[in-house]
Write an enzyme that holds these catalytic residues in place. Sequence first.
Site, PDB file in Angstrom:
ATOM      1  N   SER A  96       0.817  -1.204   0.000  1.00  0.00           N
ATOM      2  CA  SER A  96       0.000   0.000   0.000  1.00  0.00           C
ATOM      3  C   SER A  96       0.860   1.267   0.000  1.00  0.00           C
ATOM      4  O   SER A  96       1.705   1.418  -0.869  1.00  0.00           O
ATOM      5  CB  SER A  96      -0.962  -0.053   1.183  1.00  0.00           C
ATOM      6  OG  SER A  96      -1.925   0.956   1.083  1.00  0.00           O
ATOM      7  N   ASP A 240      -2.290   6.193  -3.986  1.00  0.00           N
ATOM      8  CA  ASP A 240      -1.178   5.471  -3.348  1.00  0.00           C
ATOM      9  C   ASP A 240      -0.794   4.292  -4.261  1.00  0.00           C
ATOM     10  O   ASP A 240      -1.451   4.067  -5.286  1.00  0.00           O
ATOM     11  CB  ASP A 240      -1.554   5.070  -1.911  1.00  0.00           C
ATOM     12  CG  ASP A 240      -2.599   3.978  -1.827  1.00  0.00           C
ATOM     13  OD1 ASP A 240      -3.397   3.834  -2.778  1.00  0.00           O
ATOM     14  OD2 ASP A 240      -2.628   3.251  -0.820  1.00  0.00           O
TER      15      ASP A 240
HETATM   16 MG    MG Z   1      -3.485   1.484  -0.315  1.00  0.00          MG
END
Ligand code: MG
Length: 450
Positions: A96, A240
């Site tokens: 992430s 992201d």
């Molecule tokens: Mg993420």
Amino acid sequence: MSRLMVSVSGIRGIVGESLTPDVVQRYTAAFAASMGRRIVVGRDSRVSGEMVEHLVTGTLLAMGCDVIRIGICPTPTVQLAVENLKASGGIAITASHNPIEWNALKLIGPDGLFLDEQQGRQVVERAEGGDYELATWERLGKVDFYGEAIRDHQAAILKLPFVDLEALRRRKFRVAIDCVNGAGAVFFPEFLQQLGCEVRAINCTPDGRFPHTPEPVPENLTQLSRFIREHPVDVGFAVDPDADRLAILNEKGEPIGEEYTLALAVAFILGKRKGKVVVNASTTRAIDDIAAGFGVPVIRTKVGEIHVAKRMREEQAVIGGEGNGGVILPEVHLGRDAPVAAALTLQHLMESGKRLSELHASLPQYRMVKMKVELGEVSPDEIITKLVEKHSSTEADFTDGVKFLFDRSWVHLRKSNTEPIIRVMAEAPTAEEAHQLARRFRNEITRLME
Ligand code: MG
């Protein structure tokens, strides 16, 4: 040496230190033993992804699972593919928003949701106890590649009843996008074109070499801000590395703050139809003000996508998510989804006839401040208990840690499950008030530690 972070929804570590081949195999095997025989595997673009994907795939085959590889794609694409392909589970290989040296396995159940506490605990126990059996030669799995997962995900959003494709294509928004060379790069430029946008893409080479700190918070978006000032657009988007969180910049190149991604989406959807809203305990109170305007309730959960997603399913919420830019729209699937958030933002912007800065200014205005206090050997539970005693006359919410509620502001204190810290978040109508409130409680914690 870094520690391996184990949570119910997966494991996370630094490649070559805590996230070793042995660890990846152990947790993948434990997951396979708990889940069943058809597993979707996708990953973000980070450099270690290829290595981890081979380990995961080989281990699943060794456990007798068939593997459906879907390649580099956003995490929400993996979740949706599990549902669409009727798989028995999925693994998204992504750390992430964590920096380049990290990677992780995010574990997904047959419903396309991350594992919950009970399912996750079972996997962790199996992994730690070595409680799984390898398949013999005649029961090994096989690998398939499915190349349409991104297209399926895009199509699911484009056919939403609230997205007026024809009108958007006539409107031709100019959009700047920064995918930080993550998995968003294989999704967003094409997707925005499908929405009729004139796309100005930066950092859209999916090679996992992050050109800036990858979390899409304002301090990491200076390159995109500058780009927008030099190349005028209607809106800027940043995601992201696994493209579940969306940050929005206005036409002047100013980030509006990731809390407002969800606030905009909630205001838009409630304008279409009324229903319950589910958000986590730290999400901006702008959501409460917006929902009150429509006469609908807001339900708050613990922080973490799975808590919000499960509660949305139970309550049949019309929209939900987390204030860090994570919008969940049940029509597509119950997971945070940056492409969904982007499509809703564009439709909202078009229908409003306003500029992005004006649309943002039309929402209730709050500012949030986040701090953390290092605890060392002191127990976070003890500190929180003492604070609750001290402030016993203040209204408090115990959904996740403790949140003290004041007239127009709040402060939320949560222990971390992975580090010896307490997170202090405060929100108030102005940044100065929010800072003051956060500092006051940070100082109280420091005094209690002495
Ligand atoms: Mg993420």
